[in-house]
Design a protein around this motif. Structure first.
Motif, PDB file in Angstrom:
ATOM      1  N   ASP A  17       0.852  -1.193   0.000  1.00 46.73           N
ATOM      2  CA  ASP A  17       0.000   0.000   0.000  1.00 46.73           C
ATOM      3  C   ASP A  17       0.883   1.237   0.000  1.00 46.73           C
ATOM      4  O   ASP A  17       1.007   1.925   0.991  1.00 46.73           O
ATOM      5  CB  ASP A  17      -0.864   0.020   1.256  1.00 46.73           C
ATOM      6  CG  ASP A  17      -1.950  -1.028   1.207  1.00 46.73           C
ATOM      7  OD1 ASP A  17      -2.731  -1.089   2.134  1.00 46.73           O
ATOM      8  OD2 ASP A  17      -2.005  -1.784   0.231  1.00 46.73           O
ATOM      9  N   GLY A  29      -6.179   2.514   5.408  1.00 51.53           N
ATOM     10  CA  GLY A  29      -6.049   1.088   5.650  1.00 51.53           C
ATOM     11  C   GLY A  29      -6.691   0.245   4.562  1.00 51.53           C
ATOM     12  O   GLY A  29      -7.036  -0.902   4.772  1.00 51.53           O
ATOM     13  N   ILE A  30      -6.863   0.818   3.385  1.00 53.32           N
ATOM     14  CA  ILE A  30      -7.437   0.027   2.307  1.00 53.32           C
ATOM     15  C   ILE A  30      -6.571   0.179   1.070  1.00 53.32           C
ATOM     16  O   ILE A  30      -5.819   1.137   0.942  1.00 53.32           O
ATOM     17  CB  ILE A  30      -8.881   0.442   1.963  1.00 53.32           C
ATOM     18  CG1 ILE A  30      -8.940   1.936   1.683  1.00 53.32           C
ATOM     19  CG2 ILE A  30      -9.825   0.064   3.064  1.00 53.32           C
ATOM     20  CD1 ILE A  30     -10.295   2.396   1.215  1.00 53.32           C
TER      21      ILE A  30
HETATM   22 MG    MG Z   1      -5.701  -3.984   2.218  1.00 51.68          MG
END
Ligand code: MG
Ligand code: GDP
Length: 687
Positions: free
Chosen positions: A48, A57-58
């Protein structure tokens, strides 16, 4: 340089929070490409790499990361978990050859997993399933397997069994090696410890192994099924290689989905998953059926998936880099691309130079001389390429089927803090529009305001944050607004006569247009019934331009018109007074007048909403959805929660997450995606 057979292009797809990032981190660690495990919860995950994703957090962008396991090259094409990013899922599913679908052992098959699973079905992607979080309280491996059967109509093939569960989860039994597997905690699970199966479990494990063999003997590959059945009837032992071949064949033919389990956060289960990726997911030349290409004249042109053929590749993502400019992520299907060479962009009908070719690893990149059929890499240097463009050679100008993207349904006005930043803002928005086909930018002709549209509030939020943080433009946005559409409800015919004297010259045009509603989702269509002997072709094309302009300018409210068939049924043409300009104007005016007689309607986006809510709050959730003019489509009972499916107008859904949180003390979650357009009752037919 890897040969075709040694490449695996895979995606890891999962419902948000199922553990995709955590699992990917372990994959990168065990394959030796990252030196420490970055934890999602510390905001340190290496995959990320956009700051924003770490904060949320995605995972949003579909970057590609390459790693190596057992002499195979694995290209991990990252796919986002949130439905606001359907376009990202869709385009990454197109370029991957196989996928790992992660489910959480608690919660199991969530509505978003269903959506993504069906997209993978649509593109016929062979899959492995990985049931994660076996250490969590309430973990239930077999309940998830059952849900896969019921909700996804999948045929699970259990490959590994959990030993213990919840805090007692200690390892797995592998039904192929018939060994127990545990992990050494001291080195973050890098050391895999195999032992014999504990006699107390043997009988149960034998039962599962037998079931696995039974499933294999009924695969659709007749040769393998026959060999298995033959040995089985003779009572002979079945060679390990035959079992592996059967699993590989059956996975590729999508007879079943091998299912494994683990607890990635506890560093358990990941290496057997890597083994299964290289053993059972397809190489680029094993994908069945091969991807569909076409030329301007022919449909379904076969592409040789070979290195020694004309180059054919797909630009599946554009990502802007402040230093390098646009990065084009390219999946090669055939032939070779070389650094420094010029390639032909089939969609743009132009040649562009490749300045550099890069392979991306989790925390570094590597320059390549060339990339070959089957591989995925990044091209630096393309200026024209857009997501979805096919590149290759003008000797063999084939194109991939165009990607289908959902309509942007939500808009906000965006403006720079200072007027001097307006052009910087426009440049940033244009760049983002190139990267993301579900994001559009328009200027409101009356107010001069810039309006951006996308798939949902989160989608626009993320893009606006990128404008501010990545492009360093100080911008502010207005409140979100619904992007409506317009259409008609009945047939109407109109005759338009246009007459204007310009610079002393007559401009006369006369046409008859018929408009008819088409079925929802079919799009607009323009047909001319007037032959070239009555109206020269370039003049008919001018009428079409006018009509097209009318369609995008709308009917009564200025929103784009959709699902309208427009037919040019008659025209009067006089070479001395008729001009294409006059016919174009007649097309636009005639379209407008015809539609006003055809029962125009305002269409609003209706969203498919799924709410997961504990039983005690079901009443509140239903009441709330009803006040929002929602239609409850279904209510399904799961073990602890109810899952409410509803169709709700987008216009009433703003602020829903806050209101749901306060109505359920934060105990409910929801997902929302565009379903269809429907007439907005209070705005119907104005004539
Ligand atoms: Mg993730
Ligand atoms: P993603 O949204 O699918 O990428 O999921 P993440 O990898 O970000 O994980 C979501 C949350 O679940 C994080 O708080 C992880 O620490 C946690 N998590 C992931 N895998 C496991 C697991 O195997 N066991 C437990 N107990 N928690 C896990």
């Amino acid at each position: 340089m890897s040969t075709l057979g040694a490449i695996r292009n895979i995606g890891i797809i999962a419902h948000i929070d199922a553990g995709k990032t955590t699992t990917t981190e372990r994959i990168l660690y065990y394959t030796g490409k990252s030196h420490r495990i970055g934890e999602v919860d510390d905001g340190e995950a290496t995959m990320d790499w956009m700051v924003q994703e770490q904060e949320r957090g995605i995972t949003i962008t579909a970057a590609v990361t390459t790693c190596y396991w057992k002499d195979k090259q694995i290209n991990i094409i990252d796919t986002p978990g949130h439905v606001d990013f359907t376009a990202e899922v869709e385009r990454s599913i197109r370029v991957l050859d196989g996928a790992v679908v992660i489910f959480a052992a608690v919660g199991g098959v969530e509505p978003q997993s269903e959506t993504v699973w069906h997209q993978a079905d649509h593109y016929r992607v062979p899959r492995l399933a990985y049931i994660n979080k076996m250490d969590r309280i309430g973990a239930d491996f077999f309940a998830v397997v059952e849900e896969m059967r019921e909700k996804l109509a999948a045929k699970p093939l259990i490959l590994t069994l959990p030993i213990g569960r919840e805090s007692e989860f200690e390892g797995i039994v592998h039904l192929l090696s018939m060994r127990e597997i545990r992990w050494n905690f001291e080195d973050f699970g890098a050391t895999v410890v195999e032992t014999d199966i504990d006699p107390s479990r043997m009988e149960e494990v034998q039962g599962f192994r037998q079931r696995l063999l039974d499933q294999l003997s009924s695969i659709s590959d007749q040769n393998i099924a026959d060999s298995l059945t033959g040995l089985y009837l003779e009572g002979s032992p079945i060679p390990d290689q035959l079992i592996r071949d059967a699993i590989r064949r059956g996975t590729l033919d999508r007879d079943f989905v091998p299912v494994m389990c683990g607890a990635s956060l506890k560093n358990m289960g990941v290496q057997p998953l890597l083994d299964a990726i290289v053993d059972f997911l397809p190489a680029p030349d094993e994908v069945l059926p091969p991807v569909a290409f076409h030329t301007k004249k022919e449909k379904n042109v076969e592409i040789p998936i070979r290195v020694d053929a004309q180059p054919v590749g797909l630009v599946y993502k554009i990502q802007f880099d402040r230093e390098a400019g646009p990065l084009s992520f390219v999946r090669m299907y055939s032939g070779v691309l070389r650094s420094g060479a010029a390639v032909y962009n089939v969609d743009k009908n132009k040649r562009e130079r490749i300045n550099r070719l890069l392979r991306m690893h989790s925390n570094r990149h590597e320059s390549l001389e060339e990339i070959q059929a089957g591989d995925v890499a990044v091209v630096v240097g393309f200026k024209l390429a857009q997501t979805g463009d096919t590149i290759g050679s003008d000797q063999f100008p084939v194109m991939l089927e165009p990607m289908h993207f959902p309509e942007p349904v939500i808009s906000v006005a965006i403006e720079p803090r200072t007027l001097s930043e307006r052009s910087k803002l426009e440049a940033a928005l244009n760049q983002l529009e190139r990267e993301d086909p579900t994001f559009t930018v328009k200027e409101n002709e009356e107010t001069g305001q810039l309006i951006i549209s996308g798939m949902g509030e989160l989608h626009l939020d993320v893009l606006v944050t990128r404008v501010i943080e990545d492009f360093k433009v100080q911008a502010r946005v207005g409140p979100p607004q619904v992007s409506y559409r317009e259409s008609i409800t009945r047939q109407a015919v109109h005759r338009e006569r246009y007459h204007k004297v310009l610079a002393g010259k007559e401009n006369i045009a006369e046409i008859t247009l018929r408009v008819r509603p088409r079925e929802r989702g079919q799009g607009n269509q323009f047909v001319s019934e007037v032959g070239p002997e009555v109206l020269p072709r370039e003049v008919a094309e001018a009428v079409q331009r006018g009509v097209m302009g009318g369609l995008s300018a709308g009917i009564s409210y200025g929103y784009p018109a959709i699902d309208v068939e427009v037919t040019l049924t008659g025209a009067l043409y006089n070479p001395s007074t008729s001009t294409p300009m006059a016919f174009e104007a007649a097309g636009a005016l005639g379209f407008d007048a015809a539609c006003r007689k055809a029962g125009p309607v305002l269409l609003e986006p209706i969203m498919r909403v799924v709410v997961l809510v504990p039983k005690e709050y079901l009443g509140e959730v239903l009441g709330n959805l009803t006040t929002r003019k929602g239609d409850i489509v279904a209510i399904e009972s799961k073990s602890a929660v109810e899952s409410v499916h509803a169709h709700v107008p987008l216009a009433t859904m703003f602020g829903y997450s806050t209101s749901l949180r306060s109505a359920t003390q934060g105990r409910a979650t929801f997902t929302m995606e565009f379903s269809h357009f429907a007439p907005r009752p209070d705005f119907s037919s104005t004539s």
